[in-house]
Write a protein that holds these residues in place. Structure first.
Motif, PDB file in Angstrom:
ATOM      1  N   GLU A   1       0.612  -5.305  -5.791  1.00  0.00           N
ATOM      2  CA  GLU A   1       1.982  -4.821  -5.823  1.00  0.00           C
ATOM      3  C   GLU A   1       2.637  -5.091  -4.478  1.00  0.00           C
ATOM      4  OE1 GLU A   1       1.823  -0.680  -6.718  1.00  0.00           O
ATOM      5  OE2 GLU A   1       0.662  -0.135  -4.939  1.00  0.00           O
ATOM      6  N   LEU A  33       5.891  -4.521   2.132  1.00  0.00           N
ATOM      7  CA  LEU A  33       4.606  -3.872   1.911  1.00  0.00           C
ATOM      8  C   LEU A  33       3.854  -4.587   0.798  1.00  0.00           C
ATOM      9  CD1 LEU A  33       2.948  -1.244   2.736  1.00  0.00           C
ATOM     10  CD2 LEU A  33       3.785  -0.307   0.573  1.00  0.00           C
ATOM     11  N   ARG A  85      -0.090  -4.829  -1.334  1.00  0.00           N
ATOM     12  CA  ARG A  85      -1.384  -4.225  -1.601  1.00  0.00           C
ATOM     13  C   ARG A  85      -2.093  -5.040  -2.675  1.00  0.00           C
ATOM     14  NH1 ARG A  85       0.399   0.239  -2.795  1.00  0.00           N
ATOM     15  NH2 ARG A  85       0.208   1.311  -0.809  1.00  0.00           N
ATOM     16  N   GLU A 110      -3.667  -1.681   2.897  1.00  0.00           N
ATOM     17  CA  GLU A 110      -2.294  -2.085   2.613  1.00  0.00           C
ATOM     18  C   GLU A 110      -1.722  -2.782   3.830  1.00  0.00           C
ATOM     19  OE1 GLU A 110      -0.163   1.459   1.674  1.00  0.00           O
ATOM     20  OE2 GLU A 110       0.310   1.928   3.755  1.00  0.00           O
ATOM     21  N   ALA A 132       6.164   2.419   5.896  1.00  0.00           N
ATOM     22  CA  ALA A 132       5.108   2.172   4.907  1.00  0.00           C
ATOM     23  C   ALA A 132       5.105   3.273   3.849  1.00  0.00           C
ATOM     24  CB  ALA A 132       3.754   2.092   5.595  1.00  0.00           C
ATOM     25  N   ARG A 133       5.293   4.506   4.271  1.00  0.00           N
ATOM     26  CA  ARG A 133       5.314   5.620   3.322  1.00  0.00           C
ATOM     27  C   ARG A 133       6.496   5.510   2.365  1.00  0.00           C
ATOM     28  NH1 ARG A 133       5.741   9.541   6.739  1.00  0.00           N
ATOM     29  NH2 ARG A 133       7.992   9.837   6.488  1.00  0.00           N
ATOM     30  N   ASN A 175       5.879   2.887  -0.156  1.00  0.00           N
ATOM     31  CA  ASN A 175       4.903   3.369  -1.130  1.00  0.00           C
ATOM     32  C   ASN A 175       5.566   4.252  -2.180  1.00  0.00           C
ATOM     33  OD1 ASN A 175       2.078   2.549  -0.883  1.00  0.00           O
ATOM     34  ND2 ASN A 175       2.204   3.318   1.206  1.00  0.00           N
ATOM     35  N   TYR A 176       6.496   5.102  -1.752  1.00  0.00           N
ATOM     36  CA  TYR A 176       7.244   5.932  -2.692  1.00  0.00           C
ATOM     37  C   TYR A 176       8.067   5.046  -3.634  1.00  0.00           C
ATOM     38  CZ  TYR A 176       6.162  10.133   0.059  1.00  0.00           C
ATOM     39  OH  TYR A 176       5.526  11.164   0.691  1.00  0.00           O
ATOM     40  N   LEU A 222       7.428   1.980  -4.587  1.00  0.00           N
ATOM     41  CA  LEU A 222       6.514   1.374  -5.560  1.00  0.00           C
ATOM     42  C   LEU A 222       6.043   2.401  -6.584  1.00  0.00           C
ATOM     43  CD1 LEU A 222       4.409  -0.884  -3.183  1.00  0.00           C
ATOM     44  CD2 LEU A 222       5.771  -1.689  -5.113  1.00  0.00           C
ATOM     45  N   GLU A 223       5.802   3.615  -6.136  1.00  0.00           N
ATOM     46  CA  GLU A 223       5.346   4.658  -7.052  1.00  0.00           C
ATOM     47  C   GLU A 223       6.402   4.967  -8.112  1.00  0.00           C
ATOM     48  OE1 GLU A 223       3.586   9.231  -6.977  1.00  0.00           O
ATOM     49  OE2 GLU A 223       4.097   8.210  -5.110  1.00  0.00           O
TER      50      GLU A 223
END
Length: 581
Positions: free
Chosen positions: A391, A400, A402, A484, A507-508, A511-512, A514-515
């Protein structure tokens, strides 16, 4: 399309009206839209990105006189990219985010989704597709004539051979060239790039000027197999390229470049050029290694086709139109392949409300004016592949990633700079003498972008890596399946430094992001090969193998079985509960 009906105009008001006409994009006619979609073309395979190895004077002239899109993002392979282009949606919304459709696989772009040519038809366009489809064909309803195209000459699968138009998957092999719904037997083994170009020119020459044209030329070039044309328009043997397969590939690219020039010239001869909008893009990065290797180069970008590194998803793209108010520039605005549906529809005079909820955004005003007045995008989803566990997403200058594909086999750096002994004045002279440049001068009266400006634009479009970026160091990079990765792709476009621990908040946030998208993901629809698709069942020709009624019956049977099993399960649960009570 809004129009003015004016009976009398004061000479003092005429300049104001002309200004309004230009400022707001109000034209008497919708533009003819011509889309060139190359296949597996690498970042380093067009010379406006700084390489002298393979001259592409026509593609370069298109960009130098229009806009070079230096941050244009696509999906990592063909079917997902074309899904995004046609629908304006991230493929994860409809289960099309994973592997490409294979020959004999009974799936396709869902029929309930309205795609670009259907929308343009509603604005009065006649729509033509030449070349690659790769959006499914197991029933006739999935093929181009049933998805909004008025005519089609091309192939259904991921590729064909350049001279005999055959395609193979596992132990199935057959002919794959179609005109409309029927096999196009009797073609005279003309090199595919030339044949598709000739078809496009024929369409242009016979087009009725009072109706806007949407012409998409989805070239086979420069996808594998490596089959070079018998002749190349500039008659230049690329002897400076030592690798023999790369030399073949260079000739394939030159033939693609020739196609752009010939079609541009045909538009000028027909009197359509001044009212045309021309987009050139690739569906994904070059397949430098591995499956379907074509010896393309994404230098100096990391990764290849199939990856979410820049080499896989940062695609070559350029836009030209006489309606661009600010041209001859390099745009570093984020553009995603989903943006073309709303952008082209807007340029055609359509109301964006017609498109419903999509992920693409209208970039026409921003691209046309180049003034920052239009609203662009600051983030985009690269992809989420729940099967490969990869992703990625971009926010401003940060990216980002992963996961990896096949243990990182495609994640490295391949190819070289492509530097040769050719001098810059020779390069600019070639571009100035290209068919595109000469057509602009002859048919539109010029002026064309001058050599000094070309040199500046070329420098602006060339990616520069860190000076300490050596071949040895680039083999020691941490793969993103271990941890990541966060990259600053503006200052580190070659993705050499993982800065996730330095920019923890960024990064956080990504990640949110992508979530959030993972919650709307529809699982991939990849299905096993249906051996009844074997071309030997249909005169050694690939084509739809399930009738529409059969498909409905199959779906009904599946649904019926599901209902049956649910019913049995309910009975069993009831029995168990009654015994328990």
């Amino acid at each position: 399309m809004r129009r003015f009906s004016i009976i009398w105009i004061s000479t003092s008001l005429l300049p104001l009206i002309l200004f309004i006409d230009c400022a707001f994009g109000l034209y008497e006619t919708s533009p003819h839209i011509i889309v060139f979609m190359a296949d597996d073309l690498g970042w380093n395979d067009v010379s406006f990105h700084g390489s002298n190895q393979i001259p592409t004077p026509n593609i370069d002239a298109l960009g130098y006189n229009g806009i070079i899109l230096n941050r244009h993002y696509v999906l990592p392979s063909s079917t997902p990219s074309r899904t995004a282009f046609f629908t304006g949606q991230y493929p994860i919304r409809i289960g099309m985010q994973g592997a490409d459709i294979r020959g004999g696989e009974p799936r396709g772009l869902p029929l309930n989704i309205k795609i670009l040519p259907e929308h343009l038809r509603g604005l009065g366009y006649t729509t033509k597709l030449i070349g690659k489809w790769h959006m499914g064909y197991y029933t006739p309803q999935y093929t181009p004539l049933h998805r909004g195209f008025d005519t089609f000459l091309g192939f259904y699968n991921s590729y064909i051979s350049y001279y005999d138009y055959s395609y193979s998957n596992q132990n199935m092999s057959g002919y794959d060239m179609h005109r409309g719904d029927d096999p196009a037997y009797g073609m005279n083994r003309e090199y595919a790039t030339d044949m598709f170009t000739r078809e496009a020119i024929n369409i242009i020459e016979n087009h009725e000027l009072n109706r806007p044209l949407y012409l998409q030329l989805s070239h086979l070039a420069v996808h594998a197999p490596l089959e070079q044309p018998m002749n190349v328009y500039n008659d230049r043997e690329p002897i400076h390229i030592r690798e023999p397969n790369r030399r073949k590939y260079a000739k394939m690219v030159s033939k693609l470049d020739e196609s752009v020039g010939r079609i541009f010239h045909a538009l000028g001869e027909k009197g359509m050029l001044k009212d045309s909008l021309i987009l050139f893009l690739t569906d994904n990065g070059a397949a430098s290694v591995g499956r379907y290797r074509n010896y393309g180069s994404n230098y100096p970008l990391r990764g290849t086709k199939y990856t979410l590194y820049e080499g896989g998803v940062r695609g070559v793209a350029a836009l030209w139109s006489s309606r661009l108010q600010k041209a001859a520039r390099v745009s570093n605005e984020l553009v995603h392949i989903t943006d073309w549906l709303p952008t082209l529809y807007s340029a055609a005079g359509g109301d964006l409300k017609d498109l419903g909820k999509i992920d693409g955004i209208d970039q026409w005003r921003l691209l046309s004016e180049g003034s920052g007045r239009g609203r662009g995008r600051d983030k985009l989803l690269l992809n989420i592949d729940e099967v490969l566990k990869t992703e990625g997403a971009i926010y401003s200058r940060f990216k980002l990633l992963r996961g990896t594909n096949e243990n990182g086999y495609y994640d490295g750096y391949y190819g070289d700079s492509g530097k040769t002994l050719e001098t810059l004045p020779t390069y600019t002279d070639i571009v100035m003498k290209s068919t595109v440049s000469e057509s602009l001068t002859y048919h539109l009266g010029g002026p064309v972008t001058q050599p000094s400006t070309m040199v500046r634009l070329r420098q602006d479009a060339t990616v520069q890596c860190n000076a300490n970026f050596t071949y040895y160091r680039r083999q020691m990079l941490t793969p993103c399946n271990v941890t990541e990765c966060l990259f600053d792709i503006v200052n580190d476009p070659c993705e050499t430094r993982n800065i996730a621990e330095t920019y923890v908040r960024i990064a956080r946030d990504l990640n949110y992001f992508l979530e959030e998208y993972s919650h709307i993901l529809v699982k991939q629809m990849k299905k096993p090969i249906d051996w009844s698709a074997d071309p030997r069942n249909r005169n050694d020709t690939w084509g739809p193998w399930v009738k529409s009624g059969d498909a409905l019956c199959n779906a009904a049977a599946v649904l019926g079985n599901l209902v049956y099993y649910i019913h049995i399960s309910v009975i069993l649960v009831s029995i168990l509960l009654s015994n328990f009570i």
